[in-house]
Scaffold this motif. Sequence first.
Motif, PDB file in Angstrom:
ATOM      1  N   ALA A 115       0.852  -1.201   0.000  1.00 46.39           N
ATOM      2  CA  ALA A 115       0.000   0.000   0.000  1.00 46.39           C
ATOM      3  C   ALA A 115       0.884   1.246   0.000  1.00 46.39           C
ATOM      4  O   ALA A 115       0.607   2.233  -0.699  1.00 46.39           O
ATOM      5  CB  ALA A 115      -0.932  -0.015   1.203  1.00 46.39           C
ATOM      6  N   ALA A 116       1.966   1.203   0.776  1.00 47.76           N
ATOM      7  CA  ALA A 116       2.878   2.352   0.836  1.00 47.76           C
ATOM      8  C   ALA A 116       3.560   2.568  -0.517  1.00 47.76           C
ATOM      9  O   ALA A 116       3.886   3.696  -0.889  1.00 47.76           O
ATOM     10  CB  ALA A 116       3.926   2.123   1.919  1.00 47.76           C
ATOM     11  N   ALA A 117       3.719   1.466  -1.246  1.00 45.43           N
ATOM     12  CA  ALA A 117       4.373   1.566  -2.561  1.00 45.43           C
ATOM     13  C   ALA A 117       3.380   1.994  -3.644  1.00 45.43           C
ATOM     14  O   ALA A 117       3.721   2.043  -4.825  1.00 45.43           O
ATOM     15  CB  ALA A 117       5.009   0.228  -2.922  1.00 45.43           C
ATOM     16  N   GLY A 118       2.144   2.266  -3.236  1.00 43.79           N
ATOM     17  CA  GLY A 118       1.175   2.812  -4.187  1.00 43.79           C
ATOM     18  C   GLY A 118       0.133   1.817  -4.663  1.00 43.79           C
ATOM     19  O   GLY A 118      -0.748   2.166  -5.437  1.00 43.79           O
ATOM     20  N   GLN A 119       0.200   0.565  -4.185  1.00 41.79           N
ATOM     21  CA  GLN A 119      -0.802  -0.408  -4.623  1.00 41.79           C
ATOM     22  C   GLN A 119      -2.141  -0.121  -3.956  1.00 41.79           C
ATOM     23  O   GLN A 119      -2.209   0.105  -2.746  1.00 41.79           O
ATOM     24  CB  GLN A 119      -0.339  -1.820  -4.276  1.00 41.79           C
ATOM     25  N   LYS A 120      -3.203  -0.122  -4.763  1.00 39.86           N
ATOM     26  CA  LYS A 120      -4.538   0.153  -4.220  1.00 39.86           C
ATOM     27  C   LYS A 120      -5.228  -1.165  -3.867  1.00 39.86           C
ATOM     28  O   LYS A 120      -4.930  -2.211  -4.428  1.00 39.86           O
ATOM     29  CB  LYS A 120      -5.377   0.899  -5.266  1.00 39.86           C
ATOM     30  N   TYR A 121      -6.200  -1.067  -2.978  1.00 37.72           N
ATOM     31  CA  TYR A 121      -7.081  -2.182  -2.628  1.00 37.72           C
ATOM     32  C   TYR A 121      -6.356  -3.392  -2.041  1.00 37.72           C
ATOM     33  O   TYR A 121      -6.689  -4.539  -2.341  1.00 37.72           O
ATOM     34  CB  TYR A 121      -7.972  -2.561  -3.829  1.00 37.72           C
ATOM     35  N   VAL A 122      -5.377  -3.119  -1.210  1.00 32.58           N
ATOM     36  CA  VAL A 122      -4.714  -4.165  -0.446  1.00 32.58           C
ATOM     37  C   VAL A 122      -5.698  -4.582   0.646  1.00 32.58           C
ATOM     38  O   VAL A 122      -6.297  -3.721   1.305  1.00 32.58           O
ATOM     39  CB  VAL A 122      -3.401  -3.625   0.172  1.00 32.58           C
ATOM     40  N   GLU A 123      -5.895  -5.877   0.873  1.00 35.32           N
ATOM     41  CA  GLU A 123      -6.977  -6.317   1.755  1.00 35.32           C
ATOM     42  C   GLU A 123      -6.567  -6.490   3.210  1.00 35.32           C
ATOM     43  O   GLU A 123      -7.395  -6.373   4.109  1.00 35.32           O
ATOM     44  CB  GLU A 123      -7.568  -7.620   1.219  1.00 35.32           C
ATOM     45  N   MET A 124      -5.311  -6.823   3.455  1.00 36.69           N
ATOM     46  CA  MET A 124      -4.872  -7.053   4.843  1.00 36.69           C
ATOM     47  C   MET A 124      -3.458  -6.503   5.038  1.00 36.69           C
ATOM     48  O   MET A 124      -2.646  -6.510   4.108  1.00 36.69           O
ATOM     49  CB  MET A 124      -4.854  -8.561   5.147  1.00 36.69           C
ATOM     50  N   ALA A 125      -3.156  -6.114   6.274  1.00 36.27           N
ATOM     51  CA  ALA A 125      -1.815  -5.598   6.578  1.00 36.27           C
ATOM     52  C   ALA A 125      -0.744  -6.641   6.279  1.00 36.27           C
ATOM     53  O   ALA A 125       0.374  -6.305   5.879  1.00 36.27           O
ATOM     54  CB  ALA A 125      -1.741  -5.187   8.045  1.00 36.27           C
ATOM     55  N   ASP A 126      -1.092  -7.924   6.456  1.00 36.14           N
ATOM     56  CA  ASP A 126      -0.088  -8.963   6.227  1.00 36.14           C
ATOM     57  C   ASP A 126       0.002  -9.380   4.757  1.00 36.14           C
ATOM     58  O   ASP A 126       0.758 -10.278   4.398  1.00 36.14           O
ATOM     59  CB  ASP A 126      -0.350 -10.189   7.112  1.00 36.14           C
ATOM     60  N   GLY A 127      -0.826  -8.756   3.915  1.00 36.23           N
ATOM     61  CA  GLY A 127      -0.757  -9.030   2.476  1.00 36.23           C
ATOM     62  C   GLY A 127      -1.601 -10.217   2.042  1.00 36.23           C
ATOM     63  O   GLY A 127      -1.646 -10.554   0.862  1.00 36.23           O
ATOM     64  N   LYS A 128      -2.301 -10.862   3.013  1.00 31.91           N
ATOM     65  CA  LYS A 128      -3.111 -12.038   2.644  1.00 31.91           C
ATOM     66  C   LYS A 128      -4.525 -11.602   2.250  1.00 31.91           C
ATOM     67  O   LYS A 128      -4.816 -10.417   2.183  1.00 31.91           O
ATOM     68  CB  LYS A 128      -3.138 -13.005   3.824  1.00 31.91           C
ATOM     69  N   GLY A 129      -5.413 -12.600   2.044  1.00 31.08           N
ATOM     70  CA  GLY A 129      -6.777 -12.311   1.637  1.00 31.08           C
ATOM     71  C   GLY A 129      -7.617 -11.799   2.807  1.00 31.08           C
ATOM     72  O   GLY A 129      -7.327 -12.099   3.968  1.00 31.08           O
TER      73      GLY A 129
END
Length: 337
Positions: free
Chosen positions: A170-184
């Motif tokens: 998300a910090a790198a600009g990716q939108k719609y990340v679902e969880m802080a750990d990067g999982k679903g």
Amino acid sequence: QRKLVVLTGASSGLGLSTLKALQKKKGYFVVCAVRDVAKMQRVVKEEGLDAGALTIMKLELGNLKSVRDFVQNLRAFKLTRPLDYLICNAAVYLPKDPQARFTDDGIEQSLGINHVGHFLLARLLIDDLKAASDPRCVIVGSITGNTNTIGGGLVYPRADLGDLEGLRSAAAGQKYVEMADGKGFFGAKAYKDSKVCNMMTMYELHARYHASTGINFASMYPGCIADTPLFREKRQWFRTLFPLFMKYVTGGYVSEEEAGERLAQCVTDPACKKSGIYWSWNGNAQQVGVKKNFWDPPSGAGGSGGEIFENQVSDEVRNREKSRLMWEYTSKLVGLQ
Ligand code: NDP
């Protein structure tokens, strides 16, 4: 002169009861930072609150521009007066959602509202706080984010930020990340993870700003206020039985009124003029806290009554390496260094 307080989420649950507690104590002027100004106006009328001791300002924590606008409006309102206390209380809990909902900035809502919005707010208001004579910033935490408790450790799912891959993307600009750990997406876990971030933020603020600004940063667990609208997304049977279970089985139940007095105490009590502390109350909760050693205080205490004490958070919350990354990624996400 009355102390100036900013309180997020003043229109419901713990926020509203904290506002009432501050009004009862007198000597405080509260800026009610709320997403729905009309609702807050109704609440002020219906609850018979003292409108002369508060003002209402729009704050949508799920929109970073709204957070920045709020800070501008607050400064225009208070002019050169310092801000005495900041209470970051608002939150959403979305355990039933099958899919993630996102903030206006494209961040999953539990993470975006509970953590990212408050992170930006607290950082922007440091300059306003540091000029006060006894500045304090309290970020409401929770037992559920602390895996060293039964509520947080044994009740599935457990909070776990992993390697913060989601926050990094998300910090790198990716939108719609679902969880802080990067999982679903997993709603119940997203809430717990956001509370870990809340408590980590408090420790990072303490480490980075307490010595240079004199601001006292703290977090607190109010107890299980099992009947606030936080549980609005839960099924009706749960909303009926959960308060009874917490009251009569675990003893961890705390009324909204008492919880509000507890949160107010964090800013009004001279004994709470301390930084880097996670406060709890050693009320009549049974078995809520798991002790590492039998002589330790119950780590996730709660329940009605009792005294305030300095509680211990989980190892993950105190993991300095992880919390540094959380700080770095979230700062980037909100556009700060
Ligand atoms: P409520 O749902 O009653 O209150 C949450 C508040 O947050 C509401 O006023 C709500 O506004 C506000 N809010 C929600 N989304 C936003 C947003 N996008 N922008 C601005 N404000 C927003 O829950 P509680 O009072 O129970 O929760 C308060 C705090 O206590 C939270 O931090 C929660 O994690 C914590 N907590 C609660 C426990 C409990 O047992 N209830 C236990 C441990 C911690 P609106 O009025 O418009 O809905």
